[in-house]
Structures are given as C-alpha cells and as structure tokens.
Motif scaffolding. Structure first.
Motif, PDB file in Angstrom:
ATOM      1  N   PRO A 362       0.782  -1.201  -0.024  1.00 17.51           N
ATOM      2  CA  PRO A 362      -0.009   0.037   0.094  1.00 17.51           C
ATOM      3  C   PRO A 362       0.829   1.377   0.001  1.00 17.51           C
ATOM      4  O   PRO A 362       2.045   1.329   0.558  1.00 17.51           O
ATOM      5  CB  PRO A 362      -0.719  -0.201   1.270  1.00 17.51           C
ATOM      6  CG  PRO A 362      -0.657  -1.597   1.631  1.00 17.51           C
ATOM      7  CD  PRO A 362       0.476  -2.129   1.166  1.00 17.51           C
ATOM      8  N   LYS A 364       0.921   4.261   1.595  1.00 14.73           N
ATOM      9  CA  LYS A 364       1.471   4.476   2.972  1.00 14.73           C
ATOM     10  C   LYS A 364       2.369   3.613   3.631  1.00 14.73           C
ATOM     11  O   LYS A 364       2.999   4.011   4.697  1.00 14.73           O
ATOM     12  CB  LYS A 364       0.115   4.754   3.866  1.00 14.73           C
ATOM     13  CG  LYS A 364      -0.499   3.388   4.134  1.00 14.73           C
ATOM     14  CD  LYS A 364      -1.623   3.798   5.106  1.00 14.73           C
ATOM     15  CE  LYS A 364      -2.380   2.367   5.774  1.00 14.73           C
ATOM     16  NZ  LYS A 364      -1.530   1.834   6.610  1.00 14.73           N
ATOM     17  N   ASP A 365       2.758   2.578   3.165  1.00 14.10           N
ATOM     18  CA  ASP A 365       3.418   1.635   3.697  1.00 14.10           C
ATOM     19  C   ASP A 365       4.593   1.316   2.824  1.00 14.10           C
ATOM     20  O   ASP A 365       5.650   0.581   3.214  1.00 14.10           O
ATOM     21  CB  ASP A 365       3.057   0.250   4.086  1.00 14.10           C
ATOM     22  CG  ASP A 365       1.844   0.220   4.874  1.00 14.10           C
ATOM     23  OD1 ASP A 365       1.909   0.938   5.845  1.00 14.10           O
ATOM     24  OD2 ASP A 365       0.441  -0.396   4.611  1.00 14.10           O
ATOM     25  N   SER A 439      -4.948   0.256  -1.365  1.00 12.67           N
ATOM     26  CA  SER A 439      -4.830  -0.563  -0.224  1.00 12.67           C
ATOM     27  C   SER A 439      -5.446  -1.941  -0.645  1.00 12.67           C
ATOM     28  O   SER A 439      -5.968  -2.118  -1.590  1.00 12.67           O
ATOM     29  CB  SER A 439      -5.711  -0.093   1.062  1.00 12.67           C
ATOM     30  OG  SER A 439      -7.127   0.124   0.519  1.00 12.67           O
ATOM     31  N   ASP A 440      -5.398  -2.963   0.137  1.00 10.46           N
ATOM     32  CA  ASP A 440      -5.917  -4.247  -0.122  1.00 10.46           C
ATOM     33  C   ASP A 440      -7.469  -4.157  -0.430  1.00 10.46           C
ATOM     34  O   ASP A 440      -8.038  -4.634  -1.237  1.00 10.46           O
ATOM     35  CB  ASP A 440      -5.633  -5.287   1.049  1.00 10.46           C
ATOM     36  CG  ASP A 440      -4.092  -5.706   1.106  1.00 10.46           C
ATOM     37  OD1 ASP A 440      -3.485  -5.474   0.098  1.00 10.46           O
ATOM     38  OD2 ASP A 440      -3.638  -6.247   2.023  1.00 10.46           O
ATOM     39  N   THR A 467      -5.784   2.624  -8.481  1.00  8.91           N
ATOM     40  CA  THR A 467      -5.877   1.378  -7.769  1.00  8.91           C
ATOM     41  C   THR A 467      -6.126   0.252  -8.835  1.00  8.91           C
ATOM     42  O   THR A 467      -5.578  -0.984  -8.539  1.00  8.91           O
ATOM     43  CB  THR A 467      -7.215   1.471  -6.906  1.00  8.91           C
ATOM     44  OG1 THR A 467      -6.838   2.450  -5.826  1.00  8.91           O
ATOM     45  CG2 THR A 467      -7.385  -0.110  -6.210  1.00  8.91           C
TER      46      THR A 467
END
Length: 673
Positions: A362, A364-365, A439-440, A467
């Motif tokens: 993701p 942010k990670d 994100s997932d 996405t």
C-alpha cells in the motif's frame, strides 16, 4: 556526461510499467477524450484538532487561488471542502506529469508547500495523493548518489580485509566505477532512442550489481594472478596464464548472469522487462572492464601493488591446513549425511515462504520513514472518504452508460458515483473508493467493480484509475513469475551443460541454487512479517530476487565446479573436489561478502522495496557462498563422485585409476584463504 542524464529518461509512474493491453492502460487512452490523462491529483489536507475556523477556510481558498498560478498545476483546484466533523479541509489540485518525472512533480509539491505553510498559525498542512507520493519518492531516490559512495566504501573495506593491502583495493574500485558509468551511458542511449523502459529501481539495482559483480570477477582474476606470480618471474607471463585459466569461469559466470537477466524481457511488466537488459548491460560491461582494464592495471603497477605481502617468484605456495581444507576433510568423512542434513535444514527454511505477502505494498507503507504524503493520507482517512480526490474511472459505450452506472453504484466500497459524461459514442463515469487507494480493501473493491460492469452486456465497459493500475500490476507480475522462472532455469541449465560437458552436475547445481533461493525467501518472509513489520512486498519482488539469486548463485558454483573439474582431470573427482574447495573457498567467500555488502547498502534508501531486495539478496548470497556452495555442493560432489560428469569422458575415469597423487605444491597461494 551521458551517465549523468540517466534520470532524465526514467519512467517512474505505475502506468508506464504496464503493457498496452492492460485494462487500466486502455482506460488511460480513452479518458483523454474527456480530460487530460497526463495529470496526477495532489490532495491538499489542512487540519486543526480543535476544529478549523472560518479564517482557516479563508486561507485555504486563498491558497487554492495561489496553487492555480504555480507552473505545473493544471486547471482550477477543486475545493476547498470542509469535512463533516469540521476538523479538516481538503483541496484537490491536478499536477502535470511532465518529462521531468518525479523530480518535476516534487518541485510543484514543494512550491505548494511553501504556499500552504506560510502564515498557517497552527493549521496543519500536508500534500498527499498520487502527486504527494511521487514527490516523496523523488526525495527517497535522491539518495542513489550516496548509495554509490556507500557501495564503494563497502567494497574497499572488504577488500582491505581480503588482501591486507592498502593500495590494491583501489584498482578493482577504479575498474568497477568506470564500468558503472559506461553501463549507465549505454542504458541512457537505449532508453532515449530504443524505447527501453527504466525507472529509479533500475538505477539502484544497477549500482549495487555492477559494483558487486565486477569486484567478484576482479577477486577471481587477482587471486589467480597472485598464484601465478609465485611461478613466473615475468609478471606479463603470469597475467597471461592467470587470464587463460580464470577467464573461462569468469566469462561463463558473467554469461550465465547476463543471459538469466535477459530472460526478464519475456515479462509483461515494462518495469521488469526493462530491468533485465539494463542489468545485463551492467554485468557485461563489468566483465569487459575486469578482463581488459583490470589486468592492464595489475601488470602496470607490478608486484608492489600487493604490498606489504608481495608475492615473490619461487616462494612456496601457502598450502597446508587452511580453513577450507579442514572443512573439505570434515565433509569427506560422511558426505551423504552432510548433504542430506543440509538440504533438510534449507528445506525447513524454505517452508516459511508460505508466509510471504507479495501482493503489493500500500502507498502509505512503501517508505521506511514517515513522510508528508503518509501523514496526509492518515489525516484524510480520518475526516474524508479515503479515496476522495483519486477516483476510479469507468469508460463505456454511451448507449449503455446508465446501466453501467447502476452496476457501479451497487458495488460495496464505492460511493459518490457520478452521472455519465457523454462524448461522441463513449461515456465517462467516476466513483470514489471508501478505502485508501492501492490498499488491499481498495483492490478488492476494484475487482468487484470490474466484475459488475463487465457483466453489462454490450457495454464494453472498462475500469481504470490508480488502484486499478495496482491490480493490473499484481496480475501481470503473477503471470511473469509463472513464465519467466522456468525459462531462467532452462537457460542456466543449458549454459552449465555446455560449460561442464555434463548433465548430472548442471541438474544438481540448479537444484541447490533453487533450494538456496527458497530458503532465502522463507527467512526473508519471517523477517519482513515479524521483525521489520513490513505491510507486504512488491508483486514483482519474488521474480526479481529469483533471477538475481539463481543467476548469482550459479555464478559462484561455476567458480567452484570449473576448478573442481580442472583438478579432477589430474587427480580424480574425490581429490579434485577437495582441492577445488581449498583453492576457491577463500576467493568465493570474499566475493560473496562483497556482493552481499553492496546489496545490503540498499537499506540506506528509505524505501521498503529497496530494503527487501537488499536484505533478501544479501542473505541469499551469504547463504549460498557459506553453506550451499561450500558444504552442500562439495558433499554432493564427493557422494556422487564421477557420475557428476556424466556423460562426458571425465565420467569414465575412476578415481583409483587416475595416475599421480595430489600435488599440494599446486594448491593456490591465495591471499583470501
């Protein structure tokens, strides 16, 4: 000068990495009919925990007007919009994706920050969204120049311990540095004029790969040259013999790595496809530097370059019970027990690979530190729909637009589905993700949305957006791993079979390297999940590390087994295996330390992807050089015996029929033992 322009031809946006037939790529082309597709949204977030004031909202409006005047901003900003809880404000600004790539976007975001942070009076200001993350990535990759310096320092330190000479390490460093600059220049020309796709990842991999691999070749050549200086008074003659004896192994190992990397051109992801030839160019240029420039430098400087341990003609070789001789003797007592036990331990380590989460990271990670975009996304998610400002795009036939809109509106996880905008025979529909983009949860929503709109008969509906691009990258990476990995193994087998003129040895060597790769990946999965706390791994990570570790693992096995074969012709396979281990143990271990050290230098970049590649390749190389090559391969060779060389002529020679006893005086005087 050409090498310095490599950053000008990098394509660091995800969309450029996808093949033309990917659904999100097709949507990008179709969206141009409705709006500019060459922009990235910068989501500006203001926050005040006690609640934003009317003055804060007035400042946000003034800032929005100022943003519109910044060079690189397209159109008028959307907003500002106050959140329902009254604690945050959001403005969406479209930033042009120019030829300058990340660095140009970073300059725009920096200018926006200058505006937003001025006279803030305690009001929080952050730029997030795709443009914010592009700016943060630009800052992170700005450390590639320092990475080269760190790699050089690592090489020098390891070579100082290896050669115990303060001057000698400078020669391979000079040759490797020249090889890196030359490779970067060639890659720039291919990217500029031949359509080669490269990105910032290509640059940092190229840096550590060229420094590590080229220094490995220098180690093998230099150790053989030092050995020959004991036997030849004329250093030119000594170098001629050293080149003749070491070149086959060096060329074969470089060819194996280069060809294995070129197989990446079968990938569909342009980023992976471009990494292959770029890295192969680095390997080939490094090889050329080490069989031309490096020998010339060694001969020019003469024997004194080894000071204070100058090799003297006629001096006895440093034989005796070196550490690798003792290890070989210990393995020879029970080789079958050793290789079975080693294989079981490696297999247990490889079992942990089931915990690897290589389905993307993701946004942010993706950094190892906290950045403006990450903080901004966290604040945005608390006060606004997480996907606001970065919508999904759906393009469909105009006559089916309402049906497609209804199908899209019924997908859980999507909100704010807009009425269709019709132009000619096409319609554009936007939707906002409730989950954070990439994100997932957002990826699962996009999968469900695609299923829903594809079910509308005759609509020819396609879904894109950032996405959706992430989803397509994951699917392409999974396909690439399935196709490329078997081809790499086949190519490596053919090269080994031609080099060793055998079938059994190549099969066993490939099996050991695959086992080593599995063990390295398994340990990495445990470290990523339970020690480093990474949220996942890039979808292309398993394939890229597979190619590096398999090619480089075979690299070291070639160094060992070609020497074992050379000695087996004189002494038989059993004695040849022990002499080969003793002769190459020190230099291969030093080479492994150099390569592992250069890849470990990747942790200096504040990126999860760099840290993961650096850790896995460094650990895998050390595992291969210290355990797989020295213990497992040696034990297998001792146990299998002459069958290693089947069906070559060497297979027909029995050890007990080989005339002559081992000549200990011929064992190398390696400074690396």
């Amino acid at each position: 000068m050409l090498a310095g322009r490599l950053g000008d031809v990098q394509k660091n946006d995800n969309a450029a990495w996808l093949p033309g037939n990917a659904e999100s790529t097709q949507v990008l082309d179709q969206v141009r009919e409705f709006q500019s597709a060459d922009t990235l949204p910068a989501i500006v977030i203001y926050d005040r925990p006690a609640g934003v004031t009317d003055a804060d909202l007035a400042k946000a409006r003034a800032d929005a007007a100022a943003f519109a005047g910044i060079d690189g901003v397209v159109g008028q900003p959307q907003g500002p919009t106050r959140s329902q809880d009254g604690k945050a404000i959001q403005t969406v600004v479209q930033v042009r994706q120019s030829a300058g790539g990340w660095s140009a976007i970073g300059e725009v975001v920096s200018a926006m920050s200058d505006v937003g942070e001025k006279d803030a009076d305690g009001l929080g200001f952050h730029v997030t969204g795709p443009a914010g993350y592009a700016a943060d990535s630009s800052d992170a990759f700005s450390g590639i120049g320092a990475l080269g310096m760190i790699s050089a320092v690592v090489v020098v330190v390891i070579l100082l311990f290896t050669y115990r000479s303060p001057v000698l390490p400078l020669l391979p460093l000079m040759a490797a540095g020249g090889a890196l600059v030359t490779a970067e220049a060639l890659i720039y020309l291919l990217a500029k004029h031949a359509g080669l796709t490269i990105n910032a990842q290509t640059s940092f991999v190229l840096t550590v790969l060229v420094f590590g691999a080229a220094t490995d070749y220098a180690l093998l050549l230099t150790s053989r040259y030092r050995e020959e200086l004991l036997r030849h008074e004329d250093r030119h003659e000594a170098m001629a013999v050293a080149l003749r004896r070491s070149s086959p192994a060096i060329i074969a190992s470089a060819a194996t790595v280069a060809v294995g990397l070129l197989v990446l051109m079968l990938a569909t992801l342009n980023s992976t496809k471009g990494l292959g030839p770029a890295s192969a160019i680095g390997i080939v240029v490094g090889l050329l530097a080490m069989v031309t420039l490096m020998p010339a430098l060694l001969v020019i400087f003469g024997r004194w370059i080894f000071w204070p341990r100058r090799p003297v003609h006629g001096a006895p070789a440093r034989g005796g019970q070196g550490i690798w001789t003792r290890i070989g003797t210990a393995i020879a007592r029970r080789p079958r027990t050793v290789w079975i036990a080693t294989a079981l331990v490696l297999g247990a380590m490889a079992f942990a690979v089931t915990g690897l989460k290589a389905d993307g990271i993701p946004s942010k990670d993706q950094f190892t530190n906290s950045t403006q975009a990450v903080t901004g996304e966290e604040i945005q998610a608390r006060h606004f729909p997480a996907g606001s400002g970065d919508p999904v795009y759906v393009v469909a036939r105009a006559d089916s637009a309402e049906q497609v809109r209804a199908a899209l509106a019924g997908v859980p996880g999507l909100t704010g589905v807009t009425p269709p905008v019709v132009k000619n025979d096409s319609a554009l529909i936007l939707g906002t993700l409730e989950a954070a983009p990439n994100s997932d949860a957002a990826v699962r929503t996009v999968e469900a949305a695609r299923t829903a709109i594809h079910a509308v008969d005759g609509a020819d509906a396609r879904l894109g957006g950032s996405t959706a691009i992430t989803l397509d990258i994951q699917e392409s990476a999974a396909r690439d791993s399935t196709v490329v990995m078997p081809v790499v193994l086949l190519v490596v087998f053919l090269i080994l079979a031609l080099l060793l003129r055998a079938i059994v040895a190549p099969l066993l060597l490939i099996a050991t390297v695959v086992l080593s790769f599995g063990a390295a990946l398994g340990v990495s999965a445990l470290m990523f999940n339970h020690v480093f706390g990474f949220a996942g791994a890039d979808a292309a990570f398993p394939l890229q590390t597979f190619v590096f570790l398999v090619a480089l693992g075979i690299d070291y096995n070639i160094f060992l087994v070609t020497r074992v074969r050379e000695e087996s012709l004189r002494h038989g396979t059993h004695r040849g295996a022990l002499i080969g281990l003793s002769a190459t143990g020190g230099v291969i271990t030093s080479a492994g330390l150099v390569l592992a050290g250069t890849f470990a230098a990747l942790v200096s970049l504040p990126l999860v992807l760099a840290a993961q590649i650096g850790f896995t390749v460094a650990f895998g190389v050390l595992l291969d050089t210290l355990i797989v090559r020295s213990v497992l391969v040696t034990a297998l060779t001792l146990d299998v015996g002459r069958w290693m060389w089947w069906p070559s002529k060497l297979f027909k020679r029995h050890d007990d029929a080989t005339p002559g006893a081992p000549d200990h005086d011929r064992e190398p005087a390696l400074a690396t033992r």
